[in-house]
Scaffold this motif. Structure first.
Motif, short mmCIF file in Angstrom:
data_model
loop_
_atom_site.label_atom_id
_atom_site.label_comp_id
_atom_site.label_asym_id
_atom_site.label_seq_id
_atom_site.Cartn_x
_atom_site.Cartn_y
_atom_site.Cartn_z
N ILE A 56 -8.11 6.66 -1.93
CA ILE A 56 -7.57 7.78 -1.15
C ILE A 56 -6.16 7.47 -0.66
O ILE A 56 -5.31 8.37 -0.54
N LYS A 57 -5.89 6.20 -0.40
CA LYS A 57 -4.52 5.84 0.00
C LYS A 57 -3.54 6.12 -1.14
O LYS A 57 -2.44 6.63 -0.92
N ARG A 58 -3.96 5.82 -2.37
CA ARG A 58 -3.10 6.12 -3.51
C ARG A 58 -2.96 7.63 -3.69
O ARG A 58 -1.87 8.13 -4.04
N LEU A 59 -4.03 8.36 -3.45
CA LEU A 59 -3.97 9.82 -3.57
C LEU A 59 -3.03 10.40 -2.53
O LEU A 59 -2.20 11.27 -2.83
N GLU A 60 -3.13 9.91 -1.30
CA GLU A 60 -2.29 10.42 -0.22
C GLU A 60 -0.81 10.12 -0.47
O GLU A 60 0.07 10.92 -0.18
N SER A 61 -0.55 8.95 -1.05
CA SER A 61 0.85 8.55 -1.27
C SER A 61 1.45 9.16 -2.53
O SER A 61 2.64 8.95 -2.82
N GLY A 62 0.63 9.90 -3.30
CA GLY A 62 1.14 10.56 -4.49
C GLY A 62 1.07 9.72 -5.74
O GLY A 62 1.55 10.14 -6.81
N HIS A 63 0.48 8.53 -5.68
CA HIS A 63 0.36 7.68 -6.86
C HIS A 63 -0.78 8.12 -7.77
O HIS A 63 -0.91 7.62 -8.89
N GLU A 64 -1.64 8.99 -7.29
CA GLU A 64 -2.73 9.53 -8.09
C GLU A 64 -2.76 11.04 -7.90
O GLU A 64 -2.31 11.57 -6.88
N THR A 65 -3.30 11.74 -8.90
CA THR A 65 -3.44 13.19 -8.80
C THR A 65 -4.84 13.54 -8.32
O THR A 65 -5.75 12.70 -8.32
N ALA A 66 -5.02 14.79 -7.94
CA ALA A 66 -6.31 15.24 -7.43
C ALA A 66 -7.41 15.17 -8.48
O ALA A 66 -8.59 15.34 -8.15
N SER A 67 -7.04 14.88 -9.73
CA SER A 67 -8.07 14.79 -10.77
C SER A 67 -9.03 13.63 -10.53
O SER A 67 -10.15 13.62 -11.06
N ILE A 68 -8.63 12.66 -9.73
CA ILE A 68 -9.54 11.53 -9.48
C ILE A 68 -10.70 11.94 -8.58
O ILE A 68 -11.63 11.16 -8.38
N LEU A 69 -10.65 13.18 -8.07
CA LEU A 69 -11.75 13.68 -7.25
C LEU A 69 -12.79 14.42 -8.09
O LEU A 69 -13.72 15.01 -7.53
N ASP A 70 -12.67 14.35 -9.42
CA ASP A 70 -13.63 15.04 -10.27
C ASP A 70 -15.05 14.58 -9.96
O ASP A 70 -15.28 13.43 -9.55
#
Length: 922
Positions: A56-70
């Protein structure tokens, strides 16, 4: 993103991979099913929260896209896993996981990350980053954060009852109202709705120290439990059913309560059980008292609260350690024979002040030779030591426990002297620790050695099959000498981790001789009393269960039925031996349960070196054993015992009662991690091989088909430990190293210890034994794997170089392990039975005129010429510490061939310059 699924070792549910798994997928590797020990829930839970925080830290910082929440992604699988897991732990709970999921669905990543951070901080034991007065927090969150700032020790209480969310919030509010600043501890509730969930909770959450049962619970769980956990729950219910059926009330609701209480008590007997009922508690109390510490009405919240705190304070109590602390703080004038007491000879010295610098002043302040002032006497305890020993007996399930400050070698001598008289026959594993052999020599008992099965390929022995013990007892019965057989002594578990089934051994031996006494050397097995599966194979747990079995009507009926098959109905003569050997013998209901266990507490639990315990479960203690035992205890115990060792035994007992389950879970799980790493790493599995139960236990002595049951899940291990004659202690990893090209001793000293500082106890010609203990950390396991990889690379390079140069050497042939040859005629039994006289041979060998020294070559030549030399003393390679030769034993070429290739550096009783001590023929 690949759909990769792993399974948690607790077998509770599908779980998600951890942070390292993303790297594996990126490199083309997929995760395998991780069957590991079922006790790794602590690791799974921690890793799941850590991974969520990372992702979630990577998601919040923009290093990951919301697709990792699949829905099929790692984050979702972690959340699903935690939705089940958190039901069984106090604190944030399932509702908190649901709120995190909701925040993620709304895209509120910062809020989700903040919530996850609070949990991670709690699991790490660090400060909570958020302020509990933050206006954004609801009341439940604010209470959680306030709790985490409380420095007092905390524990958890399992409440079994179907409750609503509102009920749970009310219970939490009640706890907060009842708390006082004067309370020594704080606790929180784990609330589950069903009996199945209660079993899952006590198997996965070691923080639970007490259980409150309300009759309103349901039977089956609605959680997403795996097949392994459901099978384990069913096994737990069945395992407890046999001992309670005769005492249950006819009321269905009471039966359900009793059934759950018996199941929980079987799994974790250290838990205190309380019943909260709505009415008729006077009637219930009479039925339930034996299982529950107290019965309360629902409105008795304060009394229940005080009872929970009071009980934990009893577990926390360390009478002798407290007395030592008080003594150290008290001003005193020293006028006795201990100059170091109070630091008198040290603090004013010009030359040894570094003693204080290194060990600290408290060590000296606690030293005294006086037994006054509450410190008590070890030889005649009436105060702090007496109470400490009683608490230890409670913890280990014994009737009586005695502290020993000079090791289990002395403990073994105490028990032998207390139970055995000159001329009594003792059946003993020839490969037991040398202290037993010395004890037999001192007592004058006639020694009948039992032969363990050999593992010639690995150059060490296993354990003694039960049919050999039964056959020897039947041989003595046939010779009319069964009345002379007094004691059976066996090592449980062996140095290499072979574990007996003590209950079965004792039951079948008592069926032949109902008054046999048993001594189980559990020097390496003290930890086992604190795990639901390993406990059943400890001597004290086996004695208790066997006593309960013999008291049941079902056993009495089965005994009479078997007796009709074993004895001729007309003559009363016993059937042939093969009939007795083919049956699983049942002892008479009147058989005497007399069991002793010696444990090196310092080897597997927290205690200073030489700290050991003797546990007693003897039905005839007061009538037969108490006075001889105390005399033997005074014979071998120092009148100046080390008080620091005693204090460490006291503290070690406190630790295992409060957190032993968690520590042993971790120990077994980390051992499995080592075995898994070696089996999975391409280089390691080319160089090393972890020996399994199939390697260490003959097929006829095990029923389970799985080589490592502990790697297959909780239920598989449970069944193996319940059914197999022998099992392997999962905390011991025996690694075969033939492909390294070096012997075990060289591998241990030159490569592990000298080069990398890794310490191991035992090697054989081609194996190294790694042991985890309750102090082993994940970091140390990681370091070991790293070192093994470096060594494997080195050995592989050296092997390839030798092959190129044509220097590949064939391994030296290993001779078979020698069985005990025989006692020489002067010391052997006249009727051909195996017992012999150690003491006469030993003291004859102490007189210089009676012995000669022969080198290995001279002795080999003499044996080859047809002579029958007789050993004048013990010859004991160390480790593992059992004698290859004993006084009065015939020296054979098998023994000499074994000694010729032995690579142990320390051999007691053998002088490399002068050779062997041999009795002169004249």
């Amino acid at each position: 993103m690949a759909d990769v699924t792993s399974f948690d070792a607790a077998g509770l549910h599908e779980s998600a991979p951890t942070a390292n798994d993303a790297d594996r997928r990126a490199s083309g590797h997929s995760l395998e099913r991780d069957p590991g020990m079922p006790t790794s829930t602590w690791r799974l839970r921690s890793d799941a929260w850590e991974y969520l925080r990372f992702a979630i830290k990577r998601l919040e910082s923009g290093h990951e896209t919301a697709s990792i929440l699949d829905a099929d992604g790692e984050i979702s699988r972690n959340l699903r896993a935690l939705e089940t897991l958190e039901l069984y732990w106090a604190g944030f709970g399932q509702r908190y996981v649901a709120e995190i999921r909701e925040a993620l669905d709304k895209g509120e990543y910062s809020s989700a990350l903040e919530r996850i951070g609070r949990v991670v901080s709690r699991l790490r034991g660090t400060s909570i980053p958020a302020d509990h007065r933050d206006d954004r927090l609801d009341e439940a969150e604010r209470a959680e954060l306030q709790d985490d700032s409380d420095p007092r020790p905390r524990f958890e209480v399992l409440l079994v009852d179907e409750t609503t969310t509102a009920d749970r919030d009310a219970l939490r509010a009640d706890i907060l109202k009842l708390r006082s600043a004067a309370d020594a501890f704080v606790y929180d509730y784990v609330i589950v709705p069903s009996a199945d969930d209660a079993v899952a909770a006590v198997l996965t959450n070691p923080n639970i120290l007490a259980v409150i049962i309300r009759p309103g619970f349901s039977d089956r769980s609605q959680q997403r439990l795996s097949r392994d956990m459901r099978e384990t729950i069913d096994l737990a219910h069945v395992d407890s059913a046999g001992t309670t059926a005769t005492s249950r009330s006819s009321l269905a609701s009471v039966q359900r309560v009793l059934g759950l209480a018996d199941t929980l008590n079987t799994l974790r007997p250290e838990l205190d059980l309380y019943l909260v009922a709505g009415a008729h508690i006077e009637d219930l109390a009479g039925v339930l008292t034996r299982r529950f510490r107290r019965v309360f009405l629902r409105e008795d919240q304060l009394e229940l609260h005080l009872s929970l705190l009071r009980r934990v304070s009893h577990l926390y109590d360390t009478p002798f350690f407290t007395a030592i602390q008080e003594h150290a703080r008290r001003p005193a004038g020293v006028f006795h024979a201990l100059p170091i007491s109070r630091g008198g000879s040290v603090v004013t010295s010009k030359w040894i002040t570094d003693l204080v610098d290194f060990y600290g002043l408290n060590l000296l302040l606690a030293e005294t030779s006086a037994t006054s002032g509450g410190l008590d006497s070890l030889l005649a305890p009436v105060g702090a030591i007496k109470k400490s020993q009683e608490l230890a007996a409670r913890a280990f399930g014994a009737k009586h426990t005695f502290f020993v400050t000079n090791g289990t070698s002395t403990a073994n001598k105490i028990v032998h002297q207390a139970l055995v008289s000159p001329g009594d026959i003792v059946l003993v594993d020839r490969n037991c620790h040398k202290s037993h052999h010395h004890a037999l020599m001192l007592t004058g008992a006639r020694t009948a050695y039992l032969e363990a099965y050999p593992l010639n390929e690995f150059a060490f022995y296993g354990a003694v099959p039960l049919d050999r013990i039964k056959q020897l007892l039947l041989d003595y019965r046939a010779a009319g000498r069964l009345d002379e057989v007094r004691l059976v002594t066996l090592t449980n578990c062996t140095f290499d981790g072979i574990v007996y089934d003590p209950e079965r051994v004792m039951a079948e031996c008592l069926a032949i001789k109902p008054d046999l006494v048993f001594l189980w050397d559990e020097a390496w097995f003290a930890f086992a009393a604190f795990h639901p599966i390993t406990r059943r194979r400890t001597a004290m747990a086996a004695a208790k269960h066997l006593e309960e079995r013999l008291a049941s009507s079902a056993h009495a009926t089965a005994y009479q039925e078997q007796r009709a098959r074993l004895f001729d109905p007309e003559t009363g003569e016993p059937a042939a031996d093969d009939v007795w050997l083919a049956e699983r013998l049942l002892p008479s209901p009147d058989a005497r349960i007399r069991v002793y266990a010696t444990q090196s507490t310092h080897k597997t639990l927290t205690a200073l070196r030489q700290g050991s315990m003797i546990h007693v479960y003897d039905k005839d203690w007061y009538r037969e054993a108490e006075e001889p035992f105390h005399e033997a205890y005074m014979t071998h115990t120092s009148t100046s015992p080390n008080y620091q060792i005693l204090a460490s035994l006291d503290l070690g007992r406190r630790q295992v009662e409060l957190e032993g389950f968690e520590l042993v879970q971790r120990q077994l799980d980390l051992a499995t991690s080592i075995a898994q790493a070696i089996a999975r790493h391409p280089l390691l599995r080319r160089t090393f091989r972890v020996l399994s139960g199939h390697d260490l236990i003959p097929a006829e002595n095990r029923a389970s088909s799985r080589p490592m049951p502990h790697r297959d899940g909780f239920s598989t291990m449970w069944q193996a430990w319940e059914e197999d004659e022998f099992v392997v202690d999962p905390s011991r990893i025996t690694v075969e190293i033939s492909r390294t090209g070096v012997d075990g001793d060289t591998f241990k000293h030159e490569h592990l210890m000298d080069r990398y500082g890794i310490q191991v106890n035992k090697t054989s010609r081609n194996t190294v034994l790694f042991m985890t203990n309750i102090g082993t950390s994940r970091s140390s396991v990681g370091y070991l794997i790293e070192v093994l990889v470096k060594l494997a690379e080195r050995f592989e390079e050296e092997t390839q170089a030798r092959e190129i140069d044509g220097e590949r050497a064939a391994p030296a042939p290993m001779p078979p392990l020698p069985d005990f040859s025989a006692f020489a005629p002067d010391y052997a039994s006249a009727d051909g039975l195996p017992d012999g006289d150690l003491r006469t041979a030993f003291f004859r060998g102490q007189q210089r005129a009676n012995i000669e020294h022969l080198s290995h070559a001279q002795l080999t030549e003499r044996v080859a010429g047809g002579a029958r030399p007789v050993s004048a003393g013990f010859v004991t390679p160390y480790p593992p510490g059992f004698p290859v030769l004993v006084p009065g034993q015939l020296v054979t070429d098998e023994v000499l061939d074994f000694m010729a290739v032995l690579d142990t550096r320390e051999i007691h009783g053998y002088d490399p310059l002068r050779g062997y001590r041999i009795l002169r023929e004249d």
